[in-house]
Design a protein around this motif. Sequence first.
Motif: not given
Length: 235
Positions: A104-107, A122-125, A127-132
């Motif tokens: 999936e894409w991040a942002g 790596d969906h955790q990654l 989540h980490r890089v897109t979390s506000p």
Amino acid sequence: MSKALRLDRLLANSGVGSRSNADMIIRRGQVVVDGTQIRDGAHKVAPELFDTVRVDGEPLDHPHGVLIILHKPVGYSCSHDEREAPTVDELLPESWALRTPRPEWAGRLDRETSGLLLVSDDHQLIHRVTSPRHHVEKTYQVTLAAPLPDVGRAIEAFASGTLMLDADPKPCLAATLVPTSDPLRVDVVLHEGRYHQARRMIVAVGGHVEHLHRTQFGQWSLADLDIGHWADVTA
Ligand code: URA
């Protein structure tokens, strides 16, 4: 770093097919690990042996997972829905649609925005890089339809942490607007990722975006990656 995986899961993760499909391929004797034929899907494979797995003699695709940057062209949507075609999926290997988990894409970027898209399974990654909460920095090159009416005021408004967007109850986090020698070009650095945020912030300071291009997302930079191409950044 990857952890040891059952052989059937490793094959499914790598896009060979569903878990049951992978199991069938293994039982038929089509799979070799470190030179030895394995016929048991439950066989545990250590990460250091992932690169030795062969299916009909072929190595697995990204057995340690996918982490790439894509140079998204204008006109492609960040969607898996074919009705929104063309989609960024068309620029990635077809077999990635079969990977579990699916990359999936991040942002996401708007259809009309070009530039750096980080893609990973790596969906955790992601989540980490897109979390506000993590305030990951994103840099955009903005081409304006006309010079901003008051550049000084725009810089202050971006930096204030009080800039409000239409129909959004919370002010934007402090951001950076950097003018260039060309009055139709500014750079914008954001630390959050709201819907159409860069375009709406420019509207809030009296401008209009002609074109938006993302050059940087956190530690990843587009550098000279050709348009429509992708590159591994797993290191
Ligand atoms: N801000 C926008 O307005 N569009 C994008 O695609 C990304 C950030």
